[in-house]
Scaffold this motif. Structure first.
Motif, PDB file in Angstrom:
ATOM      1  N   ILE A 278      18.723 -62.470  92.163  1.00  0.00           N
ATOM      2  CA  ILE A 278      19.383 -63.753  92.363  1.00  0.00           C
ATOM      3  C   ILE A 278      20.773 -63.593  92.955  1.00  0.00           C
ATOM      4  O   ILE A 278      21.198 -64.399  93.768  1.00  0.00           O
TER       5      ILE A 278
ATOM      6  N   TRP B  67      11.916 -66.206  90.700  1.00  0.00           N
ATOM      7  CA  TRP B  67      13.128 -65.716  90.048  1.00  0.00           C
ATOM      8  C   TRP B  67      13.107 -65.954  88.541  1.00  0.00           C
ATOM      9  O   TRP B  67      13.973 -65.494  87.818  1.00  0.00           O
TER      10      TRP B  67
ATOM     11  N   ASP C 185      11.038 -69.186  95.536  1.00  0.00           N
ATOM     12  CA  ASP C 185      11.179 -67.770  95.181  1.00  0.00           C
ATOM     13  C   ASP C 185      10.809 -67.558  93.719  1.00  0.00           C
ATOM     14  O   ASP C 185      11.006 -68.434  92.884  1.00  0.00           O
TER      15      ASP C 185
ATOM     16  N   THR D 296      18.807 -67.694  96.888  1.00  0.00           N
ATOM     17  CA  THR D 296      17.517 -67.733  96.206  1.00  0.00           C
ATOM     18  C   THR D 296      17.013 -69.157  96.107  1.00  0.00           C
ATOM     19  O   THR D 296      17.680 -70.025  95.533  1.00  0.00           O
ATOM     20  N   SER D 297      15.853 -69.418  96.678  1.00  0.00           N
ATOM     21  CA  SER D 297      15.271 -70.759  96.637  1.00  0.00           C
ATOM     22  C   SER D 297      14.921 -71.146  95.207  1.00  0.00           C
ATOM     23  O   SER D 297      14.242 -70.398  94.501  1.00  0.00           O
TER      24      SER D 297
ATOM     25  N   TYR E 265      12.758 -61.772  92.866  1.00  0.00           N
ATOM     26  CA  TYR E 265      13.953 -61.817  93.690  1.00  0.00           C
ATOM     27  C   TYR E 265      15.182 -61.504  92.869  1.00  0.00           C
ATOM     28  O   TYR E 265      15.292 -61.919  91.726  1.00  0.00           O
TER      29      TYR E 265
ATOM     30  N   LYS F  80      18.970 -74.356  96.179  1.00  0.00           N
ATOM     31  CA  LYS F  80      19.105 -72.963  95.759  1.00  0.00           C
ATOM     32  C   LYS F  80      19.359 -72.925  94.256  1.00  0.00           C
ATOM     33  O   LYS F  80      19.725 -73.931  93.645  1.00  0.00           O
TER      34      LYS F  80
END
Length: 95
Positions: free
Chosen positions: A23, A36, A34, A29-30, A21, A61
């Motif tokens: 960011i 990341w 997610d 963004t979880s 993802y 987040k």
């Protein structure tokens, strides 16, 4: 749903590890679900019980765990999950 579409959906678990993802500012963004960071989705290694015990929630987040350009991981999480110390700090972009 067509046969082809069902087959594509069956590939999700196989390709999910290759999806990262962007960011951005961290607001969308979880933190937990997610991919990341290098550890993958943090929900794969940190239990929801530990998330709640640390005073966070599953809707957190990435931006929620950053303050003044530094991580603010709850100490309890760092003790139980020392790998969080190795998570690289993301370069956030202003929205």
């Amino acid at each position: 749903m067509s046969w082809g579409w069902r087959k594509i959906l069956q590939l999700r678990p196989t390709i999910q590890e290759f999806i990262w993802y962007k960011i951005g500012d961290g607001a969308a963004t979880s933190l937990w679900f997610d991919r990341w960071c290098d550890l993958g989705p943090l929900s794969n290694s940190i239990t929801s019980r530990d998330i709640f015990r640390a005073g966070l929630n599953i809707k957190s987040k990435v931006k929620d765990i950053i303050h003044n350009g530094a991580w603010i991981w709850p100490p309890d999480l760092l003790v139980k999950y020392p790998s969080l110390v190795r998570v690289m700090f993301p370069l956030l972009k202003s929205s």
